[in-house]
Design an enzyme around this catalytic site. Structure first.
Site, short mmCIF file in Angstrom:
data_model
loop_
_atom_site.label_atom_id
_atom_site.label_comp_id
_atom_site.label_asym_id
_atom_site.label_seq_id
_atom_site.Cartn_x
_atom_site.Cartn_y
_atom_site.Cartn_z
N HIS A 39 0.84 -1.19 0.00
CA HIS A 39 0.00 0.00 0.00
C HIS A 39 0.88 1.25 0.00
O HIS A 39 1.95 1.27 0.61
CB HIS A 39 -0.90 0.03 1.23
CG HIS A 39 -2.01 -0.98 1.18
ND1 HIS A 39 -2.94 -1.02 0.17
CD2 HIS A 39 -2.34 -2.01 2.01
CE1 HIS A 39 -3.79 -2.01 0.38
NE2 HIS A 39 -3.44 -2.63 1.50
N CYS A 75 -0.01 2.21 -5.11
CA CYS A 75 -0.93 3.24 -5.59
C CYS A 75 -0.35 4.62 -5.36
O CYS A 75 0.51 4.83 -4.51
CB CYS A 75 -2.27 3.12 -4.88
SG CYS A 75 -3.22 1.69 -5.39
#
Length: 828
Positions: free
Chosen positions: A415, A464
């Site tokens: 993440h 991301c």
């Protein structure tokens, strides 16, 4: 010629076996082929791999050449490349056989495409293939064979199109007993949007109709511009409008004009308008919108007076009448070829988050990139599931491995987010509403790398880059130097997500699935990453969703495959070798003798720098004992051991997807495997119990003996990554931004205890001056592979554990892939 561009994986097992038989000889065979293909770094085999090939002769069904060909296939060797090197070693029989085989291969060059058409129109589905003369074609709708006059030709004609023609079509190409199927194509009937006698520009009376008369146009815009798209239709009853961006409905846009003020990169992609009324529905054409940075091409250059000192420099630097922008540096000559003083990589993959979506791909992504970097002589530290402190400490140790001219590479999968131009890596213990205070800022790591005067700084961020709405703090990284050696490879664009393809056994991130095809190419890093981006752009499942972004100021032609030249810094090179090697020491295999006469072997294998597999194998037992089993138990609470999957008969059952046994001869004795994770949290020496359970003949009751075993601190546990690193400054907003790392590490503190912590490296604690490059490592490529330490007194050819699980690249273009199979790395 098209067939020669295909991968070796397109060859059948029968063909590979015949080719292997031709190459299994000493004079002109697999060894000569391995030596020839080593000219290309991505196909170079280590000494251990060549030894493993040789040992295949000990197996009745083994073939050294078959093993070599399998490795070349795994590394995506093409048929023309194989043919070139077979000719180079002058193996005429293999060349003739391969040439004849490839000429018989069937390859589909054009697949049928899905179509939408109006009733009564003419639809043509095309399928083309290359191969031997006399290829046959047969079309099917579902399972039904098409028997019309074009059903056995490359082009299937449906005219006039009727409702009975709707469905899925596929084409079979065959030659003798060989056949190949195309992709499926869907033919669908839609209401015509064109003008006709029944649907004119003026709909008389009660006649209904719908006709799109103005299509939205593709366009390019800069950030901050206003985007305007138009779609007009003539309809009775009046038309209604819906706009879609990348197939997602824009609920607020319900007019014929779509207007977006102050666009950003988030607005790039495909736009389409749905036009409908009570009786009809039609879709506009796709309009592609690209958003680039603000344009400066029309700006005016203004020369500013910066004082007499600067003016003097200008007068002495540039000749009369020459603009500074026209003064070019001469290209480097061949004698000035760049090289690295060393190559070091830190790979981190976070999957098991405490408060966020669990990920699947980082384990295989880190594993595959580790193996590829090792082939290029990188010293690799690969770590899984790190919390904030462990990530911070790992980066500190990574920085200590860097020095002048060293190539440093940092890869992160997990993440992440990006705010105000800064990228943040999220540790597994980040809270639900994390901010920069809970994460590591990549740009701050870069400033620390520059202080080491590295030769190349490469960041590969597989995460991301959406904005974090919980974080409104603007982190101010330290000032960057103008070094012209920085490369950022982002898996996705600004304000976009990165995805992984989920599989039952092993998953791959989209980025790594394409990167692994190119990373070993002997090209400038930026050229290599550009090609990766092009490959991603050609894949249907990534188009409009994920696109690689490259940022670089690299001025020299530096490649990851550059050679290491250590003549100017041999002392620091030896120190780095030692520091890296000690953190990758496995416990030495040992034999344990129980009072009952049973002899058990303990072996160890490294899957990652912080993941280890222990196996138990019964070597000897008295005749009066009919059955026995040696299991491991009583592990420290620091390490992560899944009791449900410990002491398993196979590596797969033990939770180890990426290590498999090679088919080498071994005693017909079963082994039990236990997988230990999170070794970086081990605070003391690793101690566990070997529990032997056995049964005597003519006795039903089972007897148990227990022996404690201590194996020191294996692998990365010696670095004590769980401990805070000293720093003179700290920042409230950044975890790495202002930490001044000293010239020593926990490695130095642990240095004196290496002899007691590991039997494998007993001489390291005595003196650094005794350690040479040869003493520390044979080579980073051969010493930095997942290996098994075995008991030399028992086996002359120990059974190794090797990493070989991979998601094939060819599957990425498989028609069976669906975007619903892809899970994003972000969890806001």
């Amino acid at each position: 010629m098209e067939n020669w561009k295909m991968s070796m994986g397109s060859l059948s097992g029968e063909v590979l076996n015949k080719l292997s038989n031709m190459l299994d000889n000493a004079t002109c065979g697999w060894r000569q082929l391995a030596s020839a293909v080593a000219e290309q770094p991505q196909f170079r085999c280590s000494e251990k791999e060549l030894t493993s090939c040789s040992l295949q002769v000990l197996n009745s069904a083994g073939s050294p050449a078959r093993t070599l060909l399998a490795w070349l296939s795994d590394r995506h060797c093409t048929l023309d490349f194989l043919l070139h090197y077979l000719r180079k070693i002058d193996h005429r029989e293999a060349v003739q056989f391969l040439t004849a085989t490839v000429s018989e291969l069937i390859r589909i060059t054009t697949h049928p495409q899905s179509l939408q058409a109006s009733p009564g129109s003419r639809v043509v589905l095309s399928c083309r293939a290359s191969g031997p003369p006399g290829l046959g074609y047969q079309w099917f709708r579902g399972k039904e064979e098409m028997v019309n006059e074009t059903g056995t030709s490359p082009e299937l004609v449906l005219c006039p199109l009727s409702p009975t023609h709707q469905g899925h079509y596929i084409c079979r190409i065959n030659h003798g007993e060989k056949c190949l199927f195309s992709h499926w194509a869907h033919v669908r009937l839609v209401q015509s949007t064109g003008s006709s006698a029944d649907c004119s520009s003026l709909f008389p009376g009660s006649v209904s109709g719908l006709s799109v008369i103005e299509q939205p146009q593709s366009q390019a815009a800069s950030e901050g511009d206003t985007l305007v798209l138009r779609c007009k239709a003539e309809a009775n009853p009046p038309a209604q409008y819906e706009w879609y961006h990348n197939k997602v409905l824009l609920p607020q846009e319900k007019t014929c004009i779509l207007k977006i003020q102050c666009v950003t990169t988030e607005h790039r992609g495909q736009y389409r308008c749905k036009v409908f009324n009570l009786y009809h529905e039609a879709w506009s054409d796709n309009a592609t919108v690209s958003i680039g940075p603000s344009s400066v091409t029309d700006a005016t250059w203004v020369e500013v007076d910066r004082g007499s000192e600067l003016q003097e420099v200008h007068r002495s630097t540039f000749g009369p009448g020459i603009h500074p922008m026209q003064q070019m540096v001469d290209p480097p000559s061949a004698a000035n070829k760049v090289y690295a003083t060393d190559k070091v990589a830190l790979l981190m993959g976070n999957m098991n988050y405490h408060h966020h979506t669990q990920l699947c791909a980082p384990i295989s992504d880190v594993h595959e990139l580790t193996n590829l970097l090792r082939q290029m002589d990188f010293k690799v530290v690969s770590l899984l599931d790190l919390n904030w402190q462990e990530m911070h400490s790992a980066v500190t140790e990574f920085l200590l491995l860097l020095d002048k001219g060293v190539y440093g590479l940092l890869y992160f999968a997990g993440h992440g987010y990006e705010n105000y131009g800064n990228s943040f890596m999220v540790p597994i213990d980040a809270p639900a509403s994390y901010t920069s205070e809970h994460c590591l800022c990549v740009q701050n790591i870069l400033t620390k790398m520059q202080e080491k005067e590295t030769g190349l700084n490469v960041f590969l961020l597989d995460m991301c880059r959406k904005r974090n709405p919980n974080d409104d703090v603007i982190v101010q990284p330290g000032p960057l130097k103008v070094t012209a050696n920085i490369v950022f490879g982002y898996a996705t664009c600004v304000d976009a997500k990165a995805y992984e393809v989920k599989r039952d056994d092993v998953s791959n991130g989209i980025f790594i699935n394409f990167l692994k095809q190119r990373v070993c190419e002997d090209e400038k890093v930026t050229v290599m990453l550009d090609r990766v981006g092009e490959d991603m752009g050609r894949c249907a499942i990534t188009r409009g969703r994920q696109a690689l972004e490259l940022r670089s100021n690299l001025s020299e032609r530096r490649a990851l495959t550059d050679q290491i030249q250590t003549s100017d810094c041999s002392a620091s090179y030896s120190a780095r070798n030692l520091q890296w090697a000690v953190s990758h020491v496995l416990p030495e295999s040992r034999c344990i003798q129980f009072d009952c006469g049973v002899k058990v072997q303990l072996g160890f294998a490294a899957e990652f720098s912080n993941v280890m597999v222990i196996y138990t194998r019964t070597l000897e037992k008295p005749k009066e004992i009919v059955s026995c089993s040696a299991q491991l138990t009583d592990f420290p609470v620091d390490v992560d051991v899944d009791l449900k999957t410990s002491n398993q008969e196979t590596l797969l059952e033990a939770g180890c997807l990426l290590l498999i046994k090679e088919e080498l001869p071994s005693p017909d004795v079963p082994s039990l495997y236990t997988r230990l994770r999170s070794l970086q949290r081990l605070r003391r020496e690793l101690t566990f119990t070997v529990c032997l359970q056995y049964t005597y003949a003519n006795m039903d009751e089972e007897v148990e003996e227990r022996l404690p075993v201590t194996v020191g601190k294996p692998l990365v546990s010696k670095l004590n990554l769980h401990e805070p690193r000293p720093s003179r400054n700290s920042s409230t907003y950044s975890s790495v931004s202002s930490c001044n790392y000293p010239g020593s590490s926990s490695f130095v503190e642990e240095f004196a205890s290496v002899a007691s912590a590991s039997n494998t490296w007993p001489d390291y604690a005595q003196t650094c001056s005794k350690v040479s490059n040869a003493d520390v490592l044979i080579s980073s490529r051969s010493a930095n592979v997942p290996e098994e330490t075995d008991c030399p007194e028992k086996f002359s050819a120990p059974q190794r554990l090797v990493a070989s699980k991979s998601l094939p690249y060819s599957q990425m273009n498989d028609a069976n892939y669906k975007f619903s199979d892809m899970y994003n790395f972000h969890s806001f």
